[in-house]
Design an enzyme around this catalytic site. Structure first.
Site, PDB file in Angstrom:
ATOM      1  N   ASP A   8       0.899  -1.148   0.021  1.00  0.00           N
ATOM      2  CA  ASP A   8      -0.033  -0.067   0.019  1.00  0.00           C
ATOM      3  C   ASP A   8       0.968   1.105  -0.055  1.00  0.00           C
ATOM      4  OD1 ASP A   8       0.991   0.190   2.592  1.00  0.00           O
ATOM      5  OD2 ASP A   8      -0.865   0.206   3.507  1.00  0.00           O
ATOM      6  N   CYS A  65       3.349  -3.156   3.987  1.00  0.00           N
ATOM      7  CA  CYS A  65       2.523  -1.841   4.540  1.00  0.00           C
ATOM      8  C   CYS A  65       3.489  -1.236   5.603  1.00  0.00           C
ATOM      9  CB  CYS A  65       1.213  -2.397   4.581  1.00  0.00           C
ATOM     10  SG  CYS A  65       1.056  -3.493   6.305  1.00  0.00           S
ATOM     11  N   THR A  67       2.929  -1.333   8.980  1.00  0.00           N
ATOM     12  CA  THR A  67       3.529  -2.332   9.864  1.00  0.00           C
ATOM     13  C   THR A  67       3.625  -3.725   9.477  1.00  0.00           C
ATOM     14  OG1 THR A  67       1.222  -2.878  10.347  1.00  0.00           O
ATOM     15  CG2 THR A  67       2.236  -1.062  11.527  1.00  0.00           C
ATOM     16  N   HIS A  98       9.937 -24.171   8.958  1.00  0.00           N
ATOM     17  CA  HIS A  98       8.833 -24.954   9.752  1.00  0.00           C
ATOM     18  C   HIS A  98       7.338 -24.649   9.208  1.00  0.00           C
ATOM     19  CE1 HIS A  98      11.351 -25.012  13.732  1.00  0.00           C
ATOM     20  NE2 HIS A  98      12.052 -25.175  12.689  1.00  0.00           N
ATOM     21  N   HIS A 133       6.709 -31.105  10.421  1.00  0.00           N
ATOM     22  CA  HIS A 133       6.293 -30.016   9.904  1.00  0.00           C
ATOM     23  C   HIS A 133       5.256 -29.904   8.919  1.00  0.00           C
ATOM     24  CE1 HIS A 133       9.453 -28.152  12.642  1.00  0.00           C
ATOM     25  NE2 HIS A 133      10.279 -28.655  11.638  1.00  0.00           N
TER      26      HIS A 133
HETATM   27  C1  RB5 Z   1      -1.581   2.852   6.340  1.00  0.00           C
HETATM   28  O1  RB5 Z   1      -1.606   4.073   6.939  1.00  0.00           O
HETATM   29  C2  RB5 Z   1      -1.249   1.790   7.596  1.00  0.00           C
HETATM   30  O2  RB5 Z   1      -2.485   1.614   8.234  1.00  0.00           O
HETATM   31  C3  RB5 Z   1      -1.094   0.359   6.621  1.00  0.00           C
HETATM   32  O3  RB5 Z   1       0.061   0.649   5.768  1.00  0.00           O
HETATM   33  C4  RB5 Z   1      -0.685  -0.791   7.463  1.00  0.00           C
HETATM   34  O4  RB5 Z   1       0.345  -0.267   8.543  1.00  0.00           O
HETATM   35  C5  RB5 Z   1      -1.798  -1.450   8.033  1.00  0.00           C
HETATM   36  O5  RB5 Z   1      -1.652  -2.560   8.833  1.00  0.00           O
END
Ligand code: RB5
Length: 145
Positions: A8, A65, A67, A98, A133
């Site tokens: 994203d 993304c 996180t 695994h 596994h």
């Molecule tokens: C976008 O702002 C953010 O929410 C997305 O990139 C991600 O971290 C979601 O889990």
């Protein structure tokens, strides 16, 4: 190896850097976007890459993304996807050996660029160990029914 990659807006920079890194190493990369900084929805990109993996059009997928969490939650809703969110090389290695993970998720706002590239290389080079596994993977597949 054929790999699909997507992000994203929160993972765009690393997506492009990982793509460049892997093309240089000779991997065949399918880039499913995003390609702008405009805000977008990570499940749309998890779906694109997940579909390519489960259909067998690519062997592995990489999703980035902010996180890595949203991408991993979304990708793991797709039957046949085992998406692993990694922020260290030990986990990247272990999840291939695994869990036979077929998608790697990374958080651009969580880890540095060099570590992200190390994690990608580690994950791509580690092999599933099978054996005990495989029984566990079979049990995960049962949960999908
Ligand atoms: C976008 O702002 C953010 O929410 C997305 O990139 C991600 O971290 C979601 O889990």
């Amino acid at each position: 190896m054929k790999i699909a990659i997507a992000s994203d807006h929160g993972g765009l920079e690393y997506k492009n850097k990982i793509k460049k890194h892997l093309v240089t190493k000779g991997y065949d990369i399918i880039d499913e976007g995003t390609n702008s900084n405009e805000s977008c929805d990570y499940p749309d990109y998890a779906k694109k890459v997940g579909s390519l993996v489960v259909s067998g059009q690519v062997e592995r997928g990489i999703l980035v993304c902010g996180t890595g969490i949203g991408m991993s939650i979304a990708a793991n809703k797709i039957k046949g996807i085992r998406a692993a969110l990694c922020s260290d090389t030990f986990s990247a290695h272990a999840t291939r050996e695994h869990n036979d993970s077929n998608i790697l998720c990374l958080g651009q706002r969580v880890i540095g660029e060099s570590l992200a590239l190390d994690i990608v290389d580690t994950w791509l080079n580690a092999e599933f160990q099978g054996g005990r596994h495989q029984n566990r993977i079979d049990k995960i597949s049962e949960l999908e029914k």
